[in-house]
Every structure is written in C-alpha cells, then in structure tokens.
Design a protein around this motif. Structure first.
Motif, PDB file in Angstrom:
ATOM      1  N   ASP A 104       0.851  -1.203   0.000  1.00  0.00           N
ATOM      2  CA  ASP A 104       0.000   0.000   0.000  1.00  0.00           C
ATOM      3  C   ASP A 104       0.875   1.237   0.000  1.00  0.00           C
ATOM      4  OD1 ASP A 104      -2.233  -1.538   0.107  1.00  0.00           O
ATOM      5  OD2 ASP A 104      -2.572  -1.318   2.258  1.00  0.00           O
ATOM      6  N   ARG A 345      -7.860   7.001  10.468  1.00  0.00           N
ATOM      7  CA  ARG A 345      -9.299   6.884  10.220  1.00  0.00           C
ATOM      8  C   ARG A 345      -9.884   5.543  10.657  1.00  0.00           C
ATOM      9  NH1 ARG A 345     -11.750   6.525   4.883  1.00  0.00           N
ATOM     10  NH2 ARG A 345     -13.857   6.365   5.681  1.00  0.00           N
ATOM     11  N   SER A 372     -15.028  -4.544   1.975  1.00  0.00           N
ATOM     12  CA  SER A 372     -13.811  -5.255   1.547  1.00  0.00           C
ATOM     13  C   SER A 372     -12.839  -5.394   2.703  1.00  0.00           C
ATOM     14  CB  SER A 372     -13.115  -4.499   0.422  1.00  0.00           C
ATOM     15  OG  SER A 372     -13.940  -4.437  -0.681  1.00  0.00           O
ATOM     16  N   THR A 373     -12.832  -4.418   3.587  1.00  0.00           N
ATOM     17  CA  THR A 373     -11.907  -4.477   4.724  1.00  0.00           C
ATOM     18  C   THR A 373     -12.214  -5.702   5.576  1.00  0.00           C
ATOM     19  OG1 THR A 373     -11.799  -2.079   4.677  1.00  0.00           O
ATOM     20  CG2 THR A 373     -10.982  -3.150   6.659  1.00  0.00           C
TER      21      THR A 373
HETATM   22  N1  LIG Z   1      -5.089  -0.090   2.210  1.00  0.00           N
HETATM   23  C1  LIG Z   1      -5.787   0.908   2.725  1.00  0.00           C
HETATM   24  N2  LIG Z   1      -5.184   1.843   3.487  1.00  0.00           N
HETATM   25  C2  LIG Z   1      -5.892   2.852   4.042  1.00  0.00           C
HETATM   26  N3  LIG Z   1      -7.210   3.008   3.877  1.00  0.00           N
HETATM   27  C3  LIG Z   1      -7.881   2.122   3.126  1.00  0.00           C
HETATM   28  C4  LIG Z   1      -7.196   1.022   2.509  1.00  0.00           C
HETATM   29  N4  LIG Z   1      -8.110   0.300   1.826  1.00  0.00           N
HETATM   30  C5  LIG Z   1      -9.291   0.902   2.007  1.00  0.00           C
HETATM   31  N5  LIG Z   1      -9.173   1.988   2.776  1.00  0.00           N
HETATM   32  C6  LIG Z   1     -10.230   2.890   3.223  1.00  0.00           C
HETATM   33  O1  LIG Z   1     -11.136   2.145   4.015  1.00  0.00           O
HETATM   34  C7  LIG Z   1     -12.469   2.511   3.748  1.00  0.00           C
HETATM   35  C8  LIG Z   1     -13.280   1.249   3.478  1.00  0.00           C
HETATM   36  O2  LIG Z   1     -12.813   0.679   2.289  1.00  0.00           O
HETATM   37  P1  LIG Z   1     -13.388  -0.690   1.742  1.00  0.00           P
HETATM   38  O3  LIG Z   1     -12.626  -1.025   0.500  1.00  0.00           O
HETATM   39  O4  LIG Z   1     -13.398  -1.685   2.829  1.00  0.00           O
HETATM   40  O5  LIG Z   1     -14.871  -0.259   1.372  1.00  0.00           O
HETATM   41  P2  LIG Z   1     -15.989  -1.034   0.579  1.00  0.00           P
HETATM   42  O6  LIG Z   1     -17.210  -0.965   1.403  1.00  0.00           O
HETATM   43  O7  LIG Z   1     -15.517  -2.370   0.158  1.00  0.00           O
HETATM   44  O8  LIG Z   1     -16.147  -0.086  -0.678  1.00  0.00           O
HETATM   45  P3  LIG Z   1     -16.605  -0.418  -2.186  1.00  0.00           P
HETATM   46  O9  LIG Z   1     -17.996  -0.922  -2.099  1.00  0.00           O
HETATM   47  O10 LIG Z   1     -16.521   0.901  -2.869  1.00  0.00           O
HETATM   48  O11 LIG Z   1     -15.648  -1.426  -2.707  1.00  0.00           O
HETATM   49  C9  LIG Z   1     -12.445   3.468   2.583  1.00  0.00           C
HETATM   50  O12 LIG Z   1     -12.672   4.772   3.080  1.00  0.00           O
HETATM   51  C10 LIG Z   1     -11.047   3.370   2.021  1.00  0.00           C
HETATM   52  O13 LIG Z   1     -10.600   4.640   1.595  1.00  0.00           O
END
Ligand SMILES: Nc1ncnc2c1ncn2[C@@H]1O[C@H](COP(=O)(O)OP(=O)(O)OP(=O)(O)O)[C@@H](O)[C@H]1O
Length: 576
Positions: A104, A345, A372-373
C-alpha cells in the motif's frame, strides 16, 4: 546478505585476485624483454636465435596473460553475477513474504529500481571494483618499483607527478558521468512511459481528438532525451582527451629527463624504452582509483537500499501458532474497531458478526463502508488486534499462514490473471492440474461454456500474447481458480461486478450446491443476487446498521429497503 555471500564465495575472490596479480606481473616482463632486445640490437646483435628466443618468450607471456585473464574474469566477475542472482532471489522471497500494507505504501517503480539499478550498483562494487582495487594497489606499486629498480628512481619520481591528477580527474568525471547518465535514463523511462501510455490509451486519445496534444508531449520528451544525451556526450567527449593530455605530460617529462639520461649515458636506450612502456601501464590503475571511489560509494548507497527492504518484517504475524489443521469455517468477529496501518481513520467501528459453518453470508452496504476491509481481515491480509476475529474458536492471530491459505479462498475485487493458458490460470492454486477438476470448477464459475468456444479451449493463452478476455470472463476464471482449492471458506469480494445479475445468481447457487458445505462470504453491490443468503449484514460508514434475512431486512431496515428498491427501479428502466 553480503556476509553470507562472502562466507560461501570468498575463495573465488582470493583465487581471482591471485590470477589478476599473475597477469600484472607477466605484463611487467614484456617491456623489459623489449628493452633488452633494443639494447642488444644497438650493440650489434647478430645472433638471430636470441631474437627468436625473446619473441617466443613474449608469445608465452601473452599466452599466460590470456589464460590468467580468463580465470580472474570467470572467478571475480562470475561471483559478482552470482551475487546478482543471489540478491534478487532473496529480495524476491522477501517481497513475497511481506504483507499487503507494505505494498500500500511502496511504489512498484521504486521496487523495480531496487531490483535493477541497486542490484547492478552492488554487483559493480563486487566485481569490477574489486578488480580495480587490486590493480590500483598492486599494479601501481610493482610498476613503480620496477621503474625505480630496473631503470632509475629519480626519473621515476619526476615522471609520475601528473599521475595522481589522472585519478582526481577520473573521480570527478566519473561522478558527473554517472549523474548525467542517470538523468538520461530517467528521461528515457519518461519517454517510454509516454509512448506506452499513448499506445495503450490510443482509443481514449482518438475519441477525445487529442492526437496533436499527445504528439506535442512526445516531441517535448524526445527533445529532452536528446538534450540530456548531448550533455552526457559532452562529458565523455572531454574525459578521454583530458586523460590523454595528462598522460602525455608524463611522457613529455619522461622523454625530456629520460632522453637526457640516455645522452649522458646514465641509462641505456633499452631501459628508456622499458621505462616509457611502464609509464603507459600506470595510466589504467590511476584511472581505476578514480572510478573505484565512485563505484564503492554507489554500491554502498544501493546496498543500504536493498537492506532497507530485507530488514522489513511482515506486519501479519502469527503469535504462538496452533498446529495446522482443517477448519470447519465458523467465523466470529467480536467488537472489532479497525484502522489501516499508518492511518488514523476508523474504517470499521465496533463490528460484531457470526458466520456459521456451511452458511452463505452476504455483506452489503454503501460504497466505502468497509465491506472489503472485513473480507481482507478474515483472509488475514492485514493484522488485527488479538481477540477480535476467531475461526473455529481459534484467534486468527494464532493461525499459521499455511492454515489460512489451505482453508480460505479469497477472490479480490480486482481480477488479476497471469500470462499463461486458461488452464494454467485456473490450476494455479493447486499442485497438480487434473483436467476433470478444472472443468468441474470452470463449470461452477459458469466459464466452461465460454472456454470451449475458443479454438484452443483450455490451452488458450491469456494476456498480451493471447486472447483478450472480457471483464466478466476474467472474473469467472479468477473464481474458478479460487474454488479449485476446495477450501471450507470462500470469500468473494465483489468479484462478479462485470457479470450480469442472472449469471451472478447462477454462479452463487451452483457454488452452494456443487460440493460439500462451504462457508461462503459474499460481498456484492447487487442485492438481488444475494437475496437467498442465510444472513445479510448491512454496513454504513464502518458500522453494521442491520442484519437478517432479505425479508427481515426489507421489513425492518430503511437503508436496505431503499437500496433494494432503487436497484429494482434501475433494472426496470434498463429493460424498457
Ligand atoms: N489499504 C488501505 N489503506 C488505508 N485506507 C484504506 C485502505 N483500503 C481501504 N481503505 C479505506 O477504508 C475505507 C473502506 O474501504 P473498503 O474497501 O473496505 O470499502 P468497501 O465498502 O468495500 O467499498 P466499495 O464498495 O466501494 O468497494 C475506505 O474509506 C477506504 O478509503
């Protein structure tokens, strides 16, 4: 890294230096033999066999030099090449072991530079620089001793006065040449990037009608490349004539004082000729001193950059790992609050969920809500605090990486296929590539029908040299690749976005019915495709705002109902 390498290969450097010294010593004999011939000719040599003997000895020396040179090159330069292989290997192993959080924060270009430029700089310090050091120390001292003892010490001291300047000039120009060469390289990669981007993005360029603009950009970058090359050519152009000028000052001094000594009868003509030949032999080691300073400096800086990567530790660590075993797939998340490494955050805010073995659980919600997290944390791509995620009652931090790999298939949002056949891409995660198993999972992923349509079927090459798969086809190949591992837990992270709703639903139901009961965690934007999930979790802004079956959520969850109704409306509009 260097320590281990030298421990194994120190003898190659020792033996190589031995041959190098032999070359230096043998080279010293030739001027002496020629000097003797000249003196003998001068006093009226009339025995042709003596001349023949001298010529044979020169030839034998040349032969010896030839062989010794061959051996030092193989030994020293060969070891430097071996180091290149060794360092790239351990660097690559390290890169494979590092967690996603490292990637990252690191640019691919920077890693590539370490693999190429830095490894090369260290190799130069371990090959050519070693040769230069040996030559600089040994050849310089024995040549000066030979000049002094065989010819004349006072002449030697005067004639070598300009030589240290050779080393200084080489060091100065070496640095300048390196800097200018670097900027030529940067300009070149900038130019190739622009060409590559223009070619791959040619459709966008044409559709926006910006061909002229692109052409101007390219022209500017080409001009910059030429200018930088000219700057480099200018220093090279100055460098060698300057070296020659300094060397000829040495010759002028030698000719003046040496010639005088010949006239006065203090040295013979043959000795004078030997002396000037020795003087010529000193030019290279003097230049070597100048070069070697730069090579060592650059090598040290690059070595530090390599160590910087090698000393990194993976951020995902297993404390007191339990023995690897087959898991059932019971996932529990307890009060998990998560921030990405280096970020303040809060991405997940006090999340709790239970995923029972053999069930299908969907995670839906607004974009950026953290879906996704959750998937990445269950797949152990990032480190979580202890006591937050459990699989089969075991804290995920105690699961060894191999247990995670053997029990969880994770299909990420971005599809990545290798330049290989479709078969190779699907069988990628397993040891063998049994035809039947490949076909079975390609069918589950609803890609089999598409594959058999290709002239070469499963042997079709994917990527630049093969067929171009559509986004949906790529996604389905990636799903087949994950399913073939036959793991108890499958995580599909919005990896069917380029497939139509019907196919998505078909894949999901055949996945559920295909084999023994699996725990399926699916993240999707299409609520219709996950309607039949046992439990659906609704996420908004890092929080779980509701969970239950589709019917329950339609009844009780405002956000879910709105999302579902909007999607139905969109579908209707598309149909009309
Ligand atoms: N590697 C990372 N480092 C820092 N922040 C991240 C990272 N990956 C994601 N984020 C932040 O974490 C938050 C959640 O991201 P995530 O990808 O889990 O969302 P999501 O619900 O899967 O979104 P989408 O439906 O758009 O794919 C977002 O605000 C993103 O900017």
């Amino acid at each position: 890294m260097l320590k281990e390498f030298f421990k194994r290969y120190w003898w190659t450097y020792l033996l190589g230096s031995f041959f190098l010294i032999i070359v230096d010593l043998l080279q010293l004999i030739v001027p002496r033999v020629i000097g003797n011939i000249v003196d003998a000719l001068k006093v009226g040599l009339n025995d042709i066999s003596a001349l023949k003997l001298s010529i044979i000895s020169i030839f034998m020396i040349a032969l010896g030099v030839f062989m010794a040179r061959f051996f030092w090159r193989i030994l020293i330069m060969g070891s430097a090449r071996r180091f290149e292989y060794y360092s790239k290997k351990i660097l690559f192993e390290k890169l494979l072991s590092l967690s996603p959080s490292f990637y990252d924060k690191t640019r691919v270009g920077d890693l590539m530079a370490r693999f190429t430029n830095d490894v090369r700089a260290v190799r130069m310090a371990m090959g050519p620089a070693i040769v230069m050091i040996v030559d600089a120390i040994f050849l310089t001292s024995v040549t000066i001793i030979a000049m002094g003892t065989m010819v004349d010490w006072s002449l030697t001291w005067i004639a070598i006065i300009p030589l240290p300047f050779l080393a200084m000039v080489t060091s100065f120009f070496g640095k300048m040449i390196h800097n200018r060469f670097k900027s030529v390289q940067e300009s070149f990669s900038d130019l190739t990037d622009t060409v590559e981007e223009s070619v791959s993005g040619v459709r966008v360029i044409k559709s926006y009608g910006i061909e002229d603009l692109r052409y101007e950009t390219l022209k500017k970058k080409s001009q910059d490349y030429v200018n930088k090359n000219m700057r480099l050519v200018r220093v090279w152009g100055m460098f060698f004539p300057l070296i020659q000028l300094l060397a000829s000052i040495g010759y002028i001094i030698a000719t003046f004082y040496g010639g005088r000594k010949v006239i006065l009868g203090e040295i013979t003509l043959g000795e004078f000729i030997t002396f000037t030949a020795y003087l010529g032999m000193l030019i290279w080691p003097m230049m070597a001193i100048g070069w070697v300073i730069n090579l060592i400096q650059r090598g040290r800086a690059s070595y530090k950059r390599l160590l910087d990567i090698l000393n990194r530790e993976s951020e995902v660590i297993s404390k007191d790992p339990v023995a690897a075993k087959k898991l059932q797939g019971h996932v529990i998340i307890r009060d998990l609050t998560y921030r990405y490494p280096g970020s303040e955050r809060v991405v997940l805010d006090n999340i709790s969920m239970e995923i029972k073995p053999g069930t299908k659980v969907a995670i839906v919600g607004t974009t950026g809500s953290g879906k996704s997290t959750i998937a990445k944390l269950i797949a152990r791509l990032y480190q979580v605090p202890d006591g937050k995620i459990f699989i089969d009652g075991i804290d995920i931090n105690k699961l060894p990486p191999e247990t995670v790999r053997e029990n969880i298939s994770y299909v990420p949002q971005e599809t990545f296929l290798f330049t290989d056949t479709i078969k190779g891409n699907i069988a990628f995660g397993i040891e063998d590539d049994e035809e039947e198993r490949i076909v079975k999972y390609a069918s589950v992923a609803a890609i089999h029908e598409d594959i058999v349509q290709f002239p070469k079927g499963y042997d079709t090459l994917v990527g630049e040299r093969g067929v171009t798969l559509s986004g949906g086809q790529k996604q389905r190949v990636a799903i087949a690749r994950a399913l073939i591992k036959e793991t108890p837990i499958v995580i599909l992270d919005d990896c069917l976005s380029a497939v139509d709703t019907e196919t998505e639903a078909r894949i999901l139901s055949s996945l559920v019915n295909s084999t023994e009961k699996k725990t399926i965690i699916i993240i999707s934007h299409r609520l219709k495709a996950v309607r039949d999930a046992n439990v659906i979790y609704v996420l908004h802004d890092g929080k779980i705002v509701g969970h239950g079956t589709h019917e329950e959520l339609i009844e009780s969850n405002e956000l879910y109902r709105r999302m579902y109704e909007r999607q139905l409306l969109e579908e209707k509009l598309e149909e009309e």
